[in-house]
Enzyme design. Structure first.
Site, mmCIF file in Angstrom:
data_model
loop_
_atom_site.group_PDB
_atom_site.id
_atom_site.type_symbol
_atom_site.label_atom_id
_atom_site.label_comp_id
_atom_site.label_asym_id
_atom_site.label_seq_id
_atom_site.Cartn_x
_atom_site.Cartn_y
_atom_site.Cartn_z
ATOM 1 N N LYS A 80 -78.602 15.554 -2.505
ATOM 2 C CA LYS A 80 -78.025 14.232 -2.320
ATOM 3 C C LYS A 80 -76.509 14.148 -2.794
ATOM 4 C CE LYS A 80 -81.738 12.349 -0.764
ATOM 5 N NZ LYS A 80 -82.406 13.704 -0.043
ATOM 6 N N ASP A 81 -75.817 13.202 -2.242
ATOM 7 C CA ASP A 81 -74.454 13.061 -2.459
ATOM 8 C C ASP A 81 -74.027 12.794 -3.962
ATOM 9 O OD1 ASP A 81 -73.198 12.728 0.678
ATOM 10 O OD2 ASP A 81 -75.253 11.994 0.402
ATOM 11 N N LYS A 82 -73.047 13.384 -4.408
ATOM 12 C CA LYS A 82 -72.500 13.118 -5.668
ATOM 13 C C LYS A 82 -71.779 11.842 -5.901
ATOM 14 C CE LYS A 82 -69.743 15.113 -9.453
ATOM 15 N NZ LYS A 82 -69.099 16.709 -9.818
#
Length: 381
Positions: A80-82
């Site tokens: 998942k995106d930071k």
């Protein structure tokens, strides 16, 4: 083939829409939808975790440090995106469950919050997700551009969008695919096998994107020009197609044309099959029952046939098809965006967008299709 990044064609023909989007926890949210329901029994604790400002791998490292669990014992379905507020499901051995509540404050200090606890009989593995729900907030949006955006979203909700790989596959400098080709050519190699495999997959992704863009170009030409003009175009490209087939293709209502020999797949998952009855498959595609797939070349890849194969050949590579560890597969050329909701907040000049995408599809592909901005390869999510 030129390995420099080339502009990828859009599906729709609207002018560029000007607004600002910042990939941040406030303006970008991602919520994982699990592949299956958890049984509430079993040897694996399953927690839903909300994180902010952390990558998935950084989050796993924190769990390992606080709980004393080995990273190899932790299961997750995807990265998942930071630069977003995200939720996802993590599995860990049941014996660590009592430590979760005791360390609530320690997790909060690291921008982590456990939202729920369940149990299941197996560890979560990569790919064990159905898809993701997204929220995006666009800023500096004028009323006119908000109206244009809504019109584009109506088209996307009706027909879907190209399933391009996002630029995170290609690295900060958009050169991962070049490194992948060098590995295949035995010009370079890294100590970590997973890195080598990822870079090779980046090269596969580059070829897929290029093939998808080429297919969009052909679809647009079929729609825009007469049968006679199309016959001349295909003749110049040394592609075999007759006038009756072109009439059938022009009659397909979907903007992305199904070609003879396309490898189709039941949507959102199912068996592969060849497109032989173009009128029938075009109608099923329009109804979102099936979708065409593109090549991720490899040793055991399934190839297209007939006209579709003639086009696909340009994007095949013998180093991929002969590489022992690169098996190859197919990926949907096209995906359908579900549960699209939007709201324009005029007093703040902000546009709020919610939607669902199946696993493996990128929110950046939707942003690219809405914005129609040149040089979209700089997106980071």
């Amino acid at each position: 083939m030129n390995l420099n990044f080339m502009p990828l064609l859009h599906a729709y023909n609207h002018a560029s829409i000007d607004f600002h989007f910042n990939s941040s926890a406030r303006d970008f949210c991602v919520h994982e939808v699990p592949l299956y329901e958890f049984s509430n029994t079993g040897e694996h604790a399953v927690i839903q975790v909300r994180k902010s400002g952390l990558s998935t791998l950084e989050m796993l490292q924190i769990f390992s440090q606080i709980l004393g669990v080995r990273i190899a014992e932790l299961g997750y379905a995807g990265l998942k995106d930071k630069n977003a507020l995200t939720t996802q499901f993590i599995s860990l051995p049941k014996k660590y469950a009592p430590l979760l509540e005791k360390n609530t404050s320690n997790f909060q200090e690291k921008n982590l919050k456990i939202l729920s606890l369940n149990y299941h009989h197996n560890k979560i593995k990569l790919g064990h997700l159905k898809g993701n729900r997204f929220f995006m907030r666009f800023k500096k949006m004028t009323p006119l551009n908000a109206q244009k955006t809504k019109q584009v979203l109506e088209q996307i909700a009706q027909f879907g969008m190209p399933n391009y790989f996002g630029s995170q596959r290609f690295g900060k400098f958009n050169d991962n695919h070049q490194e992948g080709l060098k590995i295949l050519q035995n010009q370079t190699k890294f100590a970590h096998q997973k890195l080598n495999a990822f870079l090779i997959s980046s090269y596969q992704s580059y070829l897929f994107n290029a093939l998808l863009s080429k297919r969009l170009e052909i679809s647009k030409i079929i729609s825009a020009f007469s049968v006679k003009e199309n016959l001349e175009f295909f003749k110049q490209k040394n592609l075999s197609v007759d006038s009756d087939t072109l009439k059938t293709l022009k009659n397909q209502a979907h903007p992305f044309k199904i070609l003879e020999g396309d490898v189709m797949c039941h949507y959102p998952y199912g068996k592969f099959f060849d497109a032989l009855e173009l009128e029938k498959e075009g109608e099923r595609f329009l109804k979102k029952e099936v979708a065409p797939t593109g090549l991720l070349d490899g040793k055991k890849a399934l190839y297209a046939k007939n006209l579709s194969l003639e086009i696909e050949k340009e994007f095949q590579h013998n180093l991929l098809s002969s590489h022992a560890k690169t098996l190859g597969s197919r990926r949907f050329f096209w995906v359908f965006v579900e549960n699209v909701t939007s709201q324009y907040v005029k007093e703040k000049a902000q546009f709020e967008l919610g939607f669902y995408l199946p696993k493996g599809s990128y929110a950046s592909a939707l942003l690219k299709e809405i914005k129609h901005e040149k040089g979209e390869n700089n997106d980071e999510f």
